[in-house]
Scaffold this active site. Sequence first.
Site, PDB file in Angstrom:
ATOM      1  N   LYS A 178       0.817  -1.217   0.000  1.00  0.00           N
ATOM      2  CA  LYS A 178       0.000   0.000   0.000  1.00  0.00           C
ATOM      3  C   LYS A 178       0.850   1.267   0.000  1.00  0.00           C
ATOM      4  O   LYS A 178       0.463   2.266  -0.593  1.00  0.00           O
ATOM      5  CB  LYS A 178      -0.961   0.016   1.190  1.00  0.00           C
ATOM      6  CG  LYS A 178      -2.099  -0.964   1.020  1.00  0.00           C
ATOM      7  CD  LYS A 178      -3.289  -0.579   1.897  1.00  0.00           C
ATOM      8  CE  LYS A 178      -4.435  -1.567   1.683  1.00  0.00           C
ATOM      9  NZ  LYS A 178      -5.477  -1.428   2.718  1.00  0.00           N
ATOM     10  N   LYS A 199      -5.864 -11.128  -6.247  1.00  0.00           N
ATOM     11  CA  LYS A 199      -6.962 -11.192  -5.287  1.00  0.00           C
ATOM     12  C   LYS A 199      -8.160 -10.376  -5.782  1.00  0.00           C
ATOM     13  O   LYS A 199      -7.977  -9.297  -6.334  1.00  0.00           O
ATOM     14  CB  LYS A 199      -6.454 -10.614  -3.953  1.00  0.00           C
ATOM     15  CG  LYS A 199      -7.324 -10.896  -2.755  1.00  0.00           C
ATOM     16  CD  LYS A 199      -6.722 -10.306  -1.481  1.00  0.00           C
ATOM     17  CE  LYS A 199      -6.764  -8.783  -1.494  1.00  0.00           C
ATOM     18  NZ  LYS A 199      -6.410  -8.181  -0.191  1.00  0.00           N
ATOM     19  N   LYS A 237     -11.998  -4.678  -3.953  1.00  0.00           N
ATOM     20  CA  LYS A 237     -12.870  -3.544  -4.279  1.00  0.00           C
ATOM     21  C   LYS A 237     -12.088  -2.428  -4.952  1.00  0.00           C
ATOM     22  O   LYS A 237     -12.673  -1.543  -5.562  1.00  0.00           O
ATOM     23  CB  LYS A 237     -13.594  -3.034  -3.029  1.00  0.00           C
ATOM     24  CG  LYS A 237     -12.723  -2.778  -1.826  1.00  0.00           C
ATOM     25  CD  LYS A 237     -13.567  -2.682  -0.550  1.00  0.00           C
ATOM     26  CE  LYS A 237     -12.728  -2.942   0.685  1.00  0.00           C
ATOM     27  NZ  LYS A 237     -13.504  -3.286   1.874  1.00  0.00           N
TER      28      LYS A 237
END
Length: 335
Positions: free
Chosen positions: A114, A197, A200
């Site tokens: 991230k 994966k 969203k």
Amino acid sequence: TPRVFSGIQPSGGLTLGNYLGAMKRFVDMQDAGSHETVYCMVDQHAITAKFLEPATLAANTRELCAGFIAAGIDPAKSILFNQSQVAEHAQLAWIFNCVARMGWMQRMTQWKDKAGKNSQNASLGLFAYPALMAADILVYHATHVPVGEDQKQHLELTRDIAIKFNHDYGVDFFPITEPVIEGAATRVMSFRDGTKKMSKSDPSDASRINLTDDADAIAKKIRKAKTDPEALPSEKDGLEDRPEARNLVNIYAGLSEQTVAQVLAEVGGKQFSEFKPMLADLAVAKLAPISTEMARLMQHQDEIDKILAHGANQAREIAAPILKKTYEIVGMVGA
Ligand code: TYM
């Protein structure tokens, strides 16, 4: 009774991955009745990654609450609330910030992913994220944490924090938490790339099923999901090196509450042209009612806010004495 805790970020949108890897498991553990179950919308985690408009964070939190209830969480059976209403999480997180080591945090793969290359520009909160997560769990002395595969490393860090705290202060206070990563669908993959994966944050909406998708959208996305040209195998070994096939079989198993072996005994030898409609029917039957119920609940914002406030009161009753005791152990003076 042993206690279960888990959380989901209100970062906008719930996917089939969240449902099979987390929510459905939360419902199973609630209904098993063997544990006290505490489920949290972690709004303080949701602001660590990027700036969120205040109205968006609030809407996401309420939508997530509707999702929990539509999926089967019953506020009369489980404690359901949003993190920021229970200040004890952040208070314990501060103590854990002083227990955890920089090196431990730097090794977190989610931090590395991230923060990316420009980690100097990431928030301090993103770096400290796993210490807050440990506090979420340990402020309830929770022993079992149902999550998807991607949270495994964070739960190992939670154990490390508990062990170091207990060791440093010479106490046997925080439990060593067990991750519960079970079922056929602990890592649901993208419909466009079986090595990624389902998420969203994927720019492609076709890569995932959203819990808000209607029956047509669900069926269409499954019809279009990437596959390979082979028929389905009748044994698990035959799914190796076939990530897309494996993913769809795992999803079928998760939704039908069977093992992969049971599913393959039923569908082995079938072509995707035959299997995909079966999966689409199953997914529509299981998921479309959730999206309908979510939409209905979203019309009742006052009720959602009441449920969250009530859950927060229940949560605080458990967390406050544990935090108080922690402060005593640490030597923080108070009445
Ligand atoms: P979050 O919000 O990213 O995801 C919520 C839950 O959904 C699971 N999940 C998946 N499972 C299977 N396949 C997928 N594709 C998939 N995508 C998501 C996640 O594993 C997770 O269980 N750090 C946590 C939130 C958190 C938390 C906690 C969890 C904060 N404090 C304390 C447990 C205990 C997170 O970001 O999850």
